[in-house]
Design an enzyme around this catalytic site. Structure first.
Site, PDB file in Angstrom:
ATOM      1  N   ASP A   9      -8.706   0.027   6.386  1.00 34.56           N
ATOM      2  CA  ASP A   9      -8.665  -1.210   7.162  1.00 34.56           C
ATOM      3  C   ASP A   9      -7.293  -1.354   7.801  1.00 34.56           C
ATOM      4  O   ASP A   9      -6.985  -2.342   8.411  1.00 34.56           O
ATOM      5  CB  ASP A   9      -8.956  -2.406   6.258  1.00 34.56           C
ATOM      6  CG  ASP A   9      -8.135  -2.342   4.989  1.00 34.56           C
ATOM      7  OD1 ASP A   9      -6.944  -2.000   5.074  1.00 34.56           O
ATOM      8  OD2 ASP A   9      -8.685  -2.607   3.916  1.00 34.56           O
ATOM      9  N   LYS A  58       0.824  -1.219   0.000  1.00 32.73           N
ATOM     10  CA  LYS A  58       0.000   0.000   0.000  1.00 32.73           C
ATOM     11  C   LYS A  58       0.851   1.259   0.000  1.00 32.73           C
ATOM     12  O   LYS A  58       0.361   2.345  -0.307  1.00 32.73           O
ATOM     13  CB  LYS A  58      -0.938  -0.004   1.215  1.00 32.73           C
ATOM     14  CG  LYS A  58      -2.030  -1.064   1.121  1.00 32.73           C
ATOM     15  CD  LYS A  58      -3.335  -0.464   0.667  1.00 32.73           C
ATOM     16  CE  LYS A  58      -4.263  -1.530   0.138  1.00 32.73           C
ATOM     17  NZ  LYS A  58      -5.551  -1.021  -0.284  1.00 32.73           N
TER      18      LYS A  58
HETATM   19  C1  PLP Z   1      -2.116  -6.568   2.500  1.00 34.36           C
HETATM   20  C2  PLP Z   1      -3.232  -6.311   1.555  1.00 34.36           C
HETATM   21  N1  PLP Z   1      -3.360  -7.080   0.472  1.00 34.36           N
HETATM   22  C3  PLP Z   1      -4.339  -6.874  -0.425  1.00 34.36           C
HETATM   23  C4  PLP Z   1      -5.267  -5.857  -0.258  1.00 34.36           C
HETATM   24  C5  PLP Z   1      -6.357  -5.693  -1.266  1.00 34.36           C
HETATM   25  O1  PLP Z   1      -6.305  -4.473  -1.941  1.00 34.36           O
HETATM   26  P1  PLP Z   1      -7.624  -3.838  -2.585  1.00 34.36           P
HETATM   27  O2  PLP Z   1      -8.521  -3.417  -1.460  1.00 34.36           O
HETATM   28  O3  PLP Z   1      -7.118  -2.702  -3.386  1.00 34.36           O
HETATM   29  O4  PLP Z   1      -8.268  -4.913  -3.388  1.00 34.36           O
HETATM   30  C6  PLP Z   1      -5.165  -5.030   0.857  1.00 34.36           C
HETATM   31  C7  PLP Z   1      -6.110  -3.937   1.080  1.00 34.36           C
HETATM   32  O5  PLP Z   1      -6.051  -3.228   2.054  1.00 34.36           O
HETATM   33  C8  PLP Z   1      -4.122  -5.243   1.792  1.00 34.36           C
HETATM   34  O6  PLP Z   1      -3.977  -4.493   2.885  1.00 34.36           O
END
Ligand code: PLP
Length: 409
Positions: free
Chosen positions: A121, A76
């Site tokens: 989140d 992120k």
């Molecule tokens: C560690 C991790 N992987 C994958 C995702 C998925 O990303 P997206 O919400 O853009 O689909 C998130 C989302 O917060 C995440 O924190």
């Protein structure tokens, strides 16, 4: 549960999508962020795990390891900062800020009264808080009830003001929208909604750096074929998957890999979107040990990219994810131990489910000549949770990783 998407296409990358997200603007984002102190100057590792490949009966199995992308410990870190830079450039065109100077704090005196807000989140909020601190502006983060205090502390560490609400992620998004309107604060969200697409587009575009690195790191002649036959992408709202798949689609066109979306059973909004043929809501409780994937609503903008490109949708249980965390942490004589967090391992959990079921594996086209990629999108972003699930701390796994590497010399 596995769903084959009847709307997936192997056409060339469509021009209308390229107008929204393109390889060239992903490269610009990568360049603008290259001097940010919270991003590693090196590409994240692409580990080949022959032991996992052998057990799964595939030719190759790779893990792109985002745990070391940044001290923020997740991919992120590629999204929020670039969206913040582009937002400031759009809102203050008369200032002629240099984008690279923004992220290194050159204009903090001009920006100290500027405030941005987001629901999160955990990982997105942490990245936004760190970016705001570097830029020199204020940041308000709205957390839903299920975000752990450990994740809250990690965000507050970067100087953000935290607001806690009782509801779930989607309610935190609504609360954020209200506060933003009352106070005139721009929202820097990683999910889109009606009338709000530009910022989430910039967040998603930032993730394209992962795809750019993947291509640089693989030795297959890229003129001939994609190094990966199958790419597993985990989904929260779908932004990460859209950012990565759109890039690979534009580069490999009709020869793009098969994309497989993975989500927690309880937070299956993308799966439901595929079934219903439109951005949909999750059917479950939207609570999962995979905190980053615990999202109840698909990002409509992300869906524009996922609907025509994701071939299969699969849901997994929390237990599947925990098993995959342990497997990667354990390592073996041939496979390096990897610190992979709850949301990071979804792709491996899905692969294991598919290869146990020969019908499903056949449907997805996974077999002895498959070259499979997963993206471990986070390390131990909640270290206490990691330790309780794996039975070993992230530091201990990291130490075993270093020993493993020393033995290879
Ligand atoms: C560690 C991790 N992987 C994958 C995702 C998925 O990303 P997206 O919400 O853009 O689909 C998130 C989302 O917060 C995440 O924190």
């Amino acid at each position: 549960m596995l769903f084959e998407n009847p709307r997936a296409s192997r056409s060339v990358y469509p021009a209308d999508l390229q107008e929204v997200m393109s390889v060239s603007s992903a490269h610009q984002s990568r360049d603008w962020l290259s001097s940010w102190e919270h991003l590693s100057q090196n590409s994240t590792p692409l580990w080949s795990l022959p032991g996992v490949a052998k057990e799964a009966g595939v030719a190759q199995f790779w893990v792109k390891d985002e745990s070391v992308r940044s001290p923020l410990a997740s991919f992120k870190a590629l999204g929020a900062p670039i969206a913040l830079i582009r937002l400031i450039l759009r809102l203050m065109p008369h200032e002629s800020f240099d984008p690279r100077g923004l992220i290194t704090g050159r204009y903090q005196n001009d920006l100290r009264d500027f405030t941005v807000i987001s629901a999160t989140d955990g990982n997105h909020g942490r990245a936004l808080a760190a970016a705001a601190q570097s830029v020199g502006c204020k940041c308000v983060i709205v957390l839903h009830a299920n975000v752990s205090t450990e994740r809250e502390t990690a965000i507050a560490e970067y100087g953000a003001q935290i607001i806690r609400i009782d509801g779930n992620y989607d309610e935190s998004v609504e609360h954020t929208a209200k506060l933003a309107e009352q106070n005139g604060w721009p929202v820097v969200s990683d999910t889109s909604y009606e009338g709000y697409e530009v910022v989430p587009r910039d967040v998603m575009q930032g993730y394209g750096t992962i795809s750019a690195e993947l291509i640089e790191q693989t030795t297959v002649d890229i003129q001939v074929a994609c190094p990966f036959t199958h790419v597993f992408l985990q989904g929260g709202v779908g932004g990460m998957a859209a950012g990565i798949s759109s890039y690979l689609w534009e580069v490999y066109q009709e020869q793009r890999p098969t994309f497989i979306m993975v989500e927690p059973k309880q937070a299956d909004c993308l799966y439901q979107s595929a079934v219903q043929g439109r951005p949909a809501k999750a059917t479950g409780s939207v609570d999962s040990v995979m905190a980053g994937l615990a999202c109840g609503e698909t990002s409509p903008l992300a869906w524009r990219f996922l609907e025509p490109s994701v071939d299969f949708f699969l849901t997994i249980s929390d237990e599947d994810a925990i098993g995959a965390m342990r497997l990667l942490a354990r390592g073996s004589a041939t496979d390096i131990p990897i610190v992979a967090g709850e949301s990071g391992v979804a792709g491996l959990a899905a692969l294991k489910i598919l290869v146990r079921d020969s019908e499903a594996a056949k449907k997805v086209g996974i077999g002895s000549d498959s070259r499979v990629l997963i993206i471990s999108t986070e390390g131990a972003t909640a270290p206490a949770v990691y330790e309780s699930l794996v039975g070993e701390s992230a530091e201990a796994v990291g130490a075993r990783q270093r020993n493993w590497q020393l033995k290879q010399l």
